[in-house]
Design a protein around this motif. Structure first.
Motif, PDB file in Angstrom:
ATOM      1  N   LEU A 211       4.412  31.199  15.020  1.00 14.94           N
ATOM      2  CA  LEU A 211       5.030  32.284  14.668  1.00 14.94           C
ATOM      3  C   LEU A 211       4.669  32.301  13.363  1.00 14.94           C
ATOM      4  O   LEU A 211       4.038  33.749  12.987  1.00 14.94           O
ATOM      5  CB  LEU A 211       5.784  32.384  14.778  1.00 14.94           C
ATOM      6  CG  LEU A 211       7.353  31.955  16.577  1.00 14.94           C
ATOM      7  CD1 LEU A 211       8.658  32.019  16.707  1.00 14.94           C
ATOM      8  CD2 LEU A 211       6.326  32.911  17.366  1.00 14.94           C
ATOM      9  N   ALA A 212       4.470  31.543  12.349  1.00 18.82           N
ATOM     10  CA  ALA A 212       4.268  32.013  11.362  1.00 18.82           C
ATOM     11  C   ALA A 212       3.360  31.977  11.324  1.00 18.82           C
ATOM     12  O   ALA A 212       3.145  33.416  10.459  1.00 18.82           O
ATOM     13  CB  ALA A 212       4.553  30.532  10.417  1.00 18.82           C
ATOM     14  N   ARG A 213       1.848  32.070  11.667  1.00 13.22           N
ATOM     15  CA  ARG A 213       0.664  31.953  11.442  1.00 13.22           C
ATOM     16  C   ARG A 213       0.450  33.527  12.431  1.00 13.22           C
ATOM     17  O   ARG A 213      -0.067  34.668  11.254  1.00 13.22           O
ATOM     18  CB  ARG A 213      -0.128  31.266  12.394  1.00 13.22           C
ATOM     19  CG  ARG A 213      -1.002  29.655  11.884  1.00 13.22           C
ATOM     20  CD  ARG A 213      -1.450  28.821  11.887  1.00 13.22           C
ATOM     21  NE  ARG A 213      -2.085  28.928  13.472  1.00 13.22           N
ATOM     22  CZ  ARG A 213      -0.471  27.404  13.750  1.00 13.22           C
ATOM     23  NH1 ARG A 213      -0.310  27.076  13.118  1.00 13.22           N
ATOM     24  NH2 ARG A 213      -1.129  27.164  15.136  1.00 13.22           N
ATOM     25  N   GLU A 214       0.914  33.539  13.144  1.00 14.22           N
ATOM     26  CA  GLU A 214       0.981  35.159  13.801  1.00 14.22           C
ATOM     27  C   GLU A 214       0.715  36.317  13.160  1.00 14.22           C
ATOM     28  O   GLU A 214       0.927  37.355  13.201  1.00 14.22           O
ATOM     29  CB  GLU A 214       1.804  34.449  15.469  1.00 14.22           C
ATOM     30  CG  GLU A 214       0.345  34.659  16.451  1.00 14.22           C
ATOM     31  CD  GLU A 214      -0.860  34.487  16.479  1.00 14.22           C
ATOM     32  OE1 GLU A 214      -0.609  35.923  16.763  1.00 14.22           O
ATOM     33  OE2 GLU A 214      -1.335  34.216  16.677  1.00 14.22           O
ATOM     34  N   ILE A 215       2.963  35.677  12.698  1.00 12.53           N
ATOM     35  CA  ILE A 215       3.181  36.566  11.687  1.00 12.53           C
ATOM     36  C   ILE A 215       2.443  37.524  10.423  1.00 12.53           C
ATOM     37  O   ILE A 215       2.553  39.071   9.797  1.00 12.53           O
ATOM     38  CB  ILE A 215       4.567  36.473  11.374  1.00 12.53           C
ATOM     39  CG1 ILE A 215       5.905  36.187  12.576  1.00 12.53           C
ATOM     40  CG2 ILE A 215       5.145  37.561  10.260  1.00 12.53           C
ATOM     41  CD1 ILE A 215       6.735  35.531  12.409  1.00 12.53           C
ATOM     42  N   HIS A 216       1.733  35.958   9.912  1.00 10.50           N
ATOM     43  CA  HIS A 216       1.624  36.136   8.330  1.00 10.50           C
ATOM     44  C   HIS A 216      -0.268  37.280   9.294  1.00 10.50           C
ATOM     45  O   HIS A 216      -0.852  37.998   8.268  1.00 10.50           O
ATOM     46  CB  HIS A 216       0.908  35.047   8.011  1.00 10.50           C
ATOM     47  CG  HIS A 216       0.005  35.284   7.171  1.00 10.50           C
ATOM     48  ND1 HIS A 216      -2.005  35.293   7.221  1.00 10.50           N
ATOM     49  CD2 HIS A 216       0.239  34.922   6.032  1.00 10.50           C
ATOM     50  CE1 HIS A 216      -1.808  35.620   5.507  1.00 10.50           C
ATOM     51  NE2 HIS A 216      -0.722  35.492   5.254  1.00 10.50           N
TER      52      HIS A 216
END
Length: 413
Positions: A211-216
């Motif tokens: 999720l962190a990678r996708e949001i970033h």
């Protein structure tokens, strides 16, 4: 007689218990049925004592089941062991009652056989066989007093005692094996629960990282682009009209949203990274691994290290964890050096051990962990994590020369 609660051998123990109860009941019925030969009032005394004997036995059996049901012990008859005096007292009462019966009736001598099993089951250590020996001699004397001494009257009780001891020892061995199996099964269930919990935690952390990678890569990058475009639009209107004011307001809102998004991304990072910088997380990881494995682990930082985007720091921490785990489990190393280097926009993590090494050519495109030539799931996971961020993973090793795992990234927002 019962075994450990929940044992797979419980049907066997149940059969033994039912057999023992049936033997006692049948022999008491036999004594009562033949009591008439003693005449009056001997028949009445014999019947009363036989009923009392049966009641005493039933009381002990029910007490044992009651204590077993409360979890105080693991057995029924054997459950009276929970009191230091209860077992000897109960058996003492049964033995005294049996002696009265044996003095009045020769048939009552046979009740000594179930007593043998009780002695061996309830009395621990040498006390059981000693009780069997003493009651065997008493049974021979009682039978001889009633019917006269004979070879059968001596050999019968001796053979019965020997058979009871053999069965008792076999039962103890079976019960001990059942208990060991239950302990092992309990340990396996505990290990499985811990593994499942660890897998769930790893899955949650992996999903948080995704999720962190996708949001970033989506929201954060889009907000960054909006901020830059609005800033450029502001500079193109030096007069500072109403449109410029609106653009400045929009830029401020986008900047605030970008800051909140980056904070949210940081909160999705692994706990070790939330407690400090990547360098501090690597140092804590090395200290904890060294403490549990007994291997000397050094951490070196080369160059001026600045905080990286969360997805890169997470990847570097996970790769370090995987490389250290491989070295500890497979390499037989005495020293591991972990180096974090920066060069312009590139960051490099190098994990080197002095273990046994392996032949990377023989291992194929997905070499095994340090010290083996087998495909490693951990190493494959490292390669996949590096590939997601466009980095490279290099494994250098040879038999007897240790292993080096090098991960490199070109870092960009």
């Amino acid at each position: 007689m019962t075994g450990p609660q929940g044992s797979a051998l419980n049907p066997v123990f149940l059969g033994l218990r039912i057999g023992l109860h049936s033997l006692v009941l049948g022999l008491v019925v036999l004594v009562i049925a033949t009591a008439g030969a003693a005449g009056f009032p001997g028949a009445m005394v014999l019947t009363i004592v036989a009923v009392v004997f049966l009641g005493s036995y039933a009381f002990g059996a029910m007490l044992g089941r009651s204590l077993a049901g409360t979890g105080r012990t693991g057995g029924a008859v054997g459950a009276i062991r929970s009191g230091a005096w209860a077992a000897p007292a109960w058996l003492g009462v049964l033995t005294a009652e049996w002696l009265v019966l044996a003095a009045l009736s020769a048939e009552a001598m046979y009740l000594v056989f179930p007593l043998f099993f009780l002695y061996l089951h309830v009395l621990a250590g040498w006390r059981g066989p000693v009780a069997v020996l003493v009651t065997t001699l008493l049974a021979i004397l009682a039978f001889g007093n009633q019917r006269g001494f004979s070879v059968g009257g001596v050999v019968g009780p001796l053979l019965g005692a020997a058979l009871a001891v053999a069965i008792g020892l076999a039962y103890r061995s079976l019960a001990r094996e059942a208990q060991e199996r239950e302990i092992l099964i309990g340990e396996l269930l505990t290990a499985r629960s811990r593994l499942a919990a660890a897998e769930r935690a790893a899955g949650v952390q992996e999903e948080r990282g995704r999720l962190a990678r996708e949001i970033h890569d989506t929201v954060s990058q889009s907000l960054s682009s909006i901020v830059m475009l609005l800033h450029a639009a502001e500079r193109s209107d030096p007069a500072g009209g109403a449109a410029a004011v609106r653009m400045r307001q929009a830029r401020d809102a986008a900047t605030a949203a970008l800051a909140e998004t980056r904070q949210f991304i940081d909160e999705l990072a692994p706990p070790m990274l939330r407690q400090g910088t990547l360098v501090e997380a690597l140092e804590r990881l090395a200290a904890e691994t060294g403490r549990t494995s007994g291997i000397r682990i050094g951490v070196t930082v080369a160059g001026e290290f600045e905080p990286l985007p969360t997805r890169y720091e997470t990847a570097l921490l996970r790769i370090a964890q995987g490389a250290l785990s491989n070295a500890v489990q497979h390499a037989g190393a005495t020293r591991i050096d972990l180096t974090l280097s920066t060069l312009d926009t590139e960051v490099i993590l190098d994990v080197v051990d002095d273990g046994v090494g392996f032949d990377t050519a023989a291992a194929g495109p997905a070499p095994g962990t340090a010290g083996t030539g087998r495909t490693s799931f951990g190493l494959r996971a490292m390669r996949e994590r590096v590939a997601e961020l466009g980095g490279t993973l290099t494994v250098e090793s040879a038999p007897g020369t240790g292993t080096s795992v090098v991960a490199g990234f070109e870092v960009g927002e």
